[in-house]
Design a protein around this motif. Structure first.
Motif, PDB file in Angstrom:
ATOM      1  N   GLU A  45       0.688   9.763  -0.796  1.00 20.74           N
ATOM      2  CA  GLU A  45       1.095   8.571  -1.472  1.00 20.74           C
ATOM      3  C   GLU A  45       2.683   8.454  -1.451  1.00 20.74           C
ATOM      4  O   GLU A  45       3.222   7.429  -1.171  1.00 20.74           O
TER       5      GLU A  45
ATOM      6  N   LYS B 279       3.945   8.362   1.914  1.00 22.98           N
ATOM      7  CA  LYS B 279       4.173   6.905   2.636  1.00 22.98           C
ATOM      8  C   LYS B 279       5.126   5.880   1.772  1.00 22.98           C
ATOM      9  O   LYS B 279       5.780   5.247   2.365  1.00 22.98           O
ATOM     10  N   ARG B 280       5.340   6.309   0.550  1.00 19.18           N
ATOM     11  CA  ARG B 280       6.302   5.177  -0.297  1.00 19.18           C
ATOM     12  C   ARG B 280       7.751   5.569   0.274  1.00 19.18           C
ATOM     13  O   ARG B 280       8.469   4.784   0.365  1.00 19.18           O
TER      14      ARG B 280
END
Length: 118
Positions: free
Chosen positions: A23, A26-27
């Motif tokens: 996550e 991805k950010r």
């Protein structure tokens, strides 16, 4: 347009030994894509641990070398970014977004300074 250096400070002793979460990756990837497309990001990188570094000091007319890790350091520079922004407010906005991309349990500080142009 002025350039700014963002020095990313971390507490190396408490930095996670685990790989970043998918996550987080991805950010951060989305943010880096956006800031690059906007023409703001000039360069960025993480740094190796202080255990792999050497401090070079000039004092009293002599050089001395100290191999890491640097036990006396609580915070160390873990990375940097050089960005070109219209003003300090814009540089701070990109830095805010960079910090907010990190997982909530981490403590990360960024010092933003304008680069003095010769």
């Amino acid at each position: 347009m002025p350039r700014y250096l963002s020095l990313v400070h971390i507490d190396e002793r408490n930095a996670s030994a685990q790989a970043p979460s998918p996550e987080f990756e991805k950010r951060m990837g989305a943010l880096f894509e956006e800031i690059t497309k906007a023409g703001v990001m000039l360069d960025t990188a993480g740094l190796t641990p202080t255990s792999q570094g050497t401090r070079v000091t000039w004092s009293g007319g002599k050089l001395s070398y100290t191999d890491g890790p640097f036990a006396e350091s609580k915070e160390v520079i873990g990375g940097y970014a050089i960005i070109q922004a219209k003003d300090k407010a814009e540089a701070l906005e990109w830095t805010r977004r960079f910090l907010e991309a990190h997982d909530a349990h981490l403590t990360v500080t960024a010092e933003v300074r304008e680069i003095a142009e010769g």
